[in-house]
Design a protein around this motif. Structure first.
Motif, mmCIF file in Angstrom:
data_model
loop_
_atom_site.group_PDB
_atom_site.id
_atom_site.type_symbol
_atom_site.label_atom_id
_atom_site.label_comp_id
_atom_site.label_asym_id
_atom_site.label_seq_id
_atom_site.Cartn_x
_atom_site.Cartn_y
_atom_site.Cartn_z
ATOM 1 N N ARG A 44 0.863 -1.181 0.000
ATOM 2 C CA ARG A 44 0.000 0.000 0.000
ATOM 3 C C ARG A 44 0.899 1.230 0.000
ATOM 4 N NH1 ARG A 44 -3.550 -0.599 5.108
ATOM 5 N NH2 ARG A 44 -1.506 -1.130 5.904
ATOM 6 N N ALA A 45 0.510 2.252 -0.746
ATOM 7 C CA ALA A 45 1.342 3.454 -0.897
ATOM 8 C C ALA A 45 1.642 4.111 0.442
ATOM 9 C CB ALA A 45 0.670 4.449 -1.843
ATOM 10 N N GLU A 46 0.662 4.163 1.354
ATOM 11 C CA GLU A 46 0.896 4.842 2.631
ATOM 12 C C GLU A 46 1.935 4.112 3.472
ATOM 13 O OE1 GLU A 46 -2.926 2.381 3.196
ATOM 14 O OE2 GLU A 46 -2.012 3.573 1.610
ATOM 15 N N VAL A 49 5.387 5.127 2.029
ATOM 16 C CA VAL A 49 5.730 6.484 2.477
ATOM 17 C C VAL A 49 6.162 6.465 3.943
ATOM 18 C CG1 VAL A 49 4.787 8.783 2.939
ATOM 19 C CG2 VAL A 49 4.302 7.646 0.770
ATOM 20 N N ALA A 50 5.440 5.739 4.789
ATOM 21 C CA ALA A 50 5.772 5.684 6.219
ATOM 22 C C ALA A 50 7.149 5.070 6.442
ATOM 23 C CB ALA A 50 4.718 4.896 6.986
ATOM 24 N N ASP A 53 9.797 7.575 5.283
ATOM 25 C CA ASP A 53 9.948 8.647 6.272
ATOM 26 C C ASP A 53 10.722 8.165 7.502
ATOM 27 O OD1 ASP A 53 8.541 10.288 4.573
ATOM 28 O OD2 ASP A 53 6.686 10.262 5.768
#
Length: 82
Positions: A44-46, A49-50, A53
């Protein structure tokens, strides 16, 4: 970006070995199934990103720690690490 309209139980084929099937459509979202080779990473894209980060924060923290060690070393006081 290719934009397609699909209904429940309809699929999209990507390349020779990836099939994306719409399993259900509800007011809360769309449920999809992905059939792909085991060596194909699907995230999943999120989450991507997490993790990115978190990795960046770890690199910055490590760089800050290295700078602090260099300064303490120059002062003759090397900080002990746990």
């Amino acid at each position: 970006m290719l934009v397609l309209t699909r209904r429940a139980n309809e699929s999209i084929v990507i390349g020779d070995d990836i099939t994306v099937t719409i399993l259900a459509v509800t007011p809360g979202g769309v449920r999809i199934g992905i059939d792909a080779p085991r060596d194909t990473r699907i995230h999943r894209a999120e989450i991507v990103v997490a993790v990115s980060d978190a990795n960046q924060a770890a690199v910055e923290s490590s760089a800050d720690d290295s700078a602090e060690r260099a300064l303490l070393g120059a002062l003759g006081r090397v900080r002990q690490t746990p």
